[in-house]
Design an enzyme around this catalytic site. Structure first.
Site, PDB file in Angstrom:
ATOM      1  CE  LYS A   1      -3.808   1.997   2.777  1.00 46.89           C
ATOM      2  NZ  LYS A   1      -4.586   1.847   4.020  1.00 46.89           N
TER       3      LYS A   1
ATOM      4  CB  SER B   1      -7.853   3.821   3.047  1.00 49.36           C
ATOM      5  OG  SER B   1      -6.990   3.230   3.997  1.00 49.36           O
TER       6      SER B   1
ATOM      7  CB  SER C   1      -7.984   0.953   5.974  1.00 50.37           C
ATOM      8  OG  SER C   1      -8.646   2.178   5.879  1.00 50.37           O
TER       9      SER C   1
END
Ligand code: GLN
Length: 489
Positions: free
Chosen positions: A79, A154, A178
């Site tokens: 990420k 996210s 997330s």
């Protein structure tokens, strides 16, 4: 195209070990799969193919030399807010571009040590703020089951890539859901470890008392392997805990006989999608059939979790993001004097949602409002922690939905941030209490969108998550279903 991209990490490691394939083969398969899918998914922000292949060659040479590190040659996607030395790290934001990390996050350093190939930067909501990946300055990522829908957030890019098999496994971060929520929306496994289990050094801070690094994977076994490598004390993060890391692969093998699983109705909030409720109820029934005892536990303060979370998280974010002033990092906008430099850089660099959070967070910390908002939110946080303490006095783990709905259409909640925030009700309590949580696939809605079951464990009790998750996974076939994107998967 070879079918190597279909393998789990466990399966890939077996092939690499037996010599049936090389790390270069695995990276090439991943690149081909990304080419076939990412035009539609936009899960990746970038992937430096030459660098990934070079790392793979080094891994293959290490193996030829007799090395047998646990993840030797396994590609891992990251990420975009976790630092990998030499790779860009922009946190999904315009502000930080073109920042390149001069160091590895501790979790990344441990993966590298274990032989992993750090391969690709995954799309995300800017600085981790969002639940749909629509707050990315690179543009949204899309759900591989239906590209008209969000992948969750996210860590939306990480979840979409794993589900579409354009990544074997990815790192994500989870401040309020997330990792677990996008895993649920995309039909993969998402692990949020306990606070303190994995070092946060090198994870760009959103809300420091809530953030944890974790993984998105195709199986529970892969989540256990990843945690085994990344877990443990780190002198660079004073909140990482100096406790022995259990043998997760062994814990996973125990059956559910005699386990007590709490099933609080408090997570079944008003407006929950009946298909989600049905899938979760059926999964709980399945756990009972596997030998667990299901018990009712009361959690009276869960209903205040979203309100408390959005005070605590925004307060911490407003402080953490104050460092992005254009002086040291990113896309600096000159403004005549230092104050204007900061103000112009931040006005141009941050997106709408990040600005909203900074303003909210500054407000709840400001003199005169601190007691009414921040302090009160902290008190609610204690009450939620107590709810869990009382629950764990009666049970070994807790089962719940991951989110009240499955993946929704792009744009559906963008105009109404409150609606978006309310979708975090099932995941934020776990972060507020510092516990661990796992999302495992447990069914589909009538519109064929995946649904996840959340398993919540006590602080530092990840072995319980793996045990329940693995036993449930092995007894069902939800995790074997794959979206049809990019031709035959
Ligand atoms: N959706 C939550 C938020 O926007 C959680 C995000 C996260 O865990 N990083 O804050």
């Amino acid at each position: 195209m070879s079918d190597l991209h279909l393998l789990t990490v466990t399966e890939l490691v077996a092939r690499l070990t037996s010599g049936a394939c090389s790390s270069v083969d695995a990276v090439q398969a991943l690149i081909a799969r990304k080419q076939a899918t990412d035009g539609e998914l936009h899960a990746y922000i970038s992937l430096d193919e030459a660098d990934a292949l070079a790392q793979a060659q080094v891994a293959d040479a290490r193996r030829a030399g007799g090395d047998s590190a646990p993840l030797l040659g396994v590609p891992v996607g990251v990420k975009d807010l976790i630092n990998v030395k030499g790779q860009p790290c922009s946190c999904g934001s315009k502000l930080l571009r073109p920042y390149t990390s001069p160091y590895d996050a501790t979790a990344v350093a441990r993966l590298r040590e274990a032989g992993a190939v750090l391969c690709g930067r995954l799309n995300m909501d800017e600085f981790g703020m969002g639940s749909s990946n629509e707050n990315s300055s690179y543009g949204p990522a899309y759900n591989p089951w239906d590209t008209a829908r969000v992948p969750g957030g996210s860590s939306g890019g990480s979840a979409a890539a794993v589900a579409a098999e354009s990544a074997f496994v990815c790192l994500g971060s989870d401040t309020g859901g997330s990792i677990r929520q996008p895993a649920s929306f995309c039909g993969c496994v998402g692990l949020k470890p306990s606070y303190g289990r994995i070092s946060r050094f090198g994870l760009t801070a959103y809300a420091s008392s809530l953030d944890q690094i974790g993984s998105l994977s195709k199986s529970v076994a892969d989540a256990a392997t990843m945690l085994q490598v990344m877990a443990g004390w780190d002198e660079r993060d004073s909140t990482s805990l100096d406790l022995e890391v259990p043998d997760y692969a062994a814990a996973m093998q125990q059956d559910l006989t005699g386990l007590k699983l709490g099933f609080p109705q408090a997570f079944f909030v008003e407006g929950i999608d009946p298909d989600v409720a049905d899938a979760v109820n059926a999964a709980v029934e399945h756990c009972r059939e596997l030998g667990a005892e299901i018990i009712d536990v009361q959690m009276p303060h869960i209903k205040y979790a979203v309100a408390a979370y959005y005070v605590v998280a925004t307060a911490e974010a407003s402080t953490n993001l104050a460092r992005f002033d254009g002086v040291r990092y990113g896309d600096r906008r000159e403004g005549g004097n230092p104050e204007q430099l900061a103000s112009c850089t931040r006005a141009a660099g941050f997106g709408m949602e990040v600005k909203r959070r900074i303003i909210l967070g500054t407000y709840v910390l400001s003199s005169g409002y601190y007691d009414a908002y921040y302090l009160r939110a902290q008190k609610v946080r204690s009450l939620i922690r107590k709810d869990f303490e009382q629950a764990f006095a009666q049970c070994d783990a807790i089962l719940s939905p991951v989110a009240p709905t499955a993946a929704y259409p792009q744009g559906a909640k963008l105009a109404d941030p409150l609606q978006m925030y309310l979708g975090d009700i099932c995941t934020v309590p776990v972060n507020l209490a510092g516990l661990c949580g796992l999302s495992v696939p447990c069914g589909f809605t009538s519109e064929d969108m995946p649904v996840g079951l959340q398993i919540i464990g006590p602080a530092m009790g990840e072995e319980m998550l793996f045990r329940v998750g693995h036993q449930y996974e092995q007894a069902t076939d939800w995790h074997t279903r794959r979206p049809g994107i990019g031709g035959a998967a």
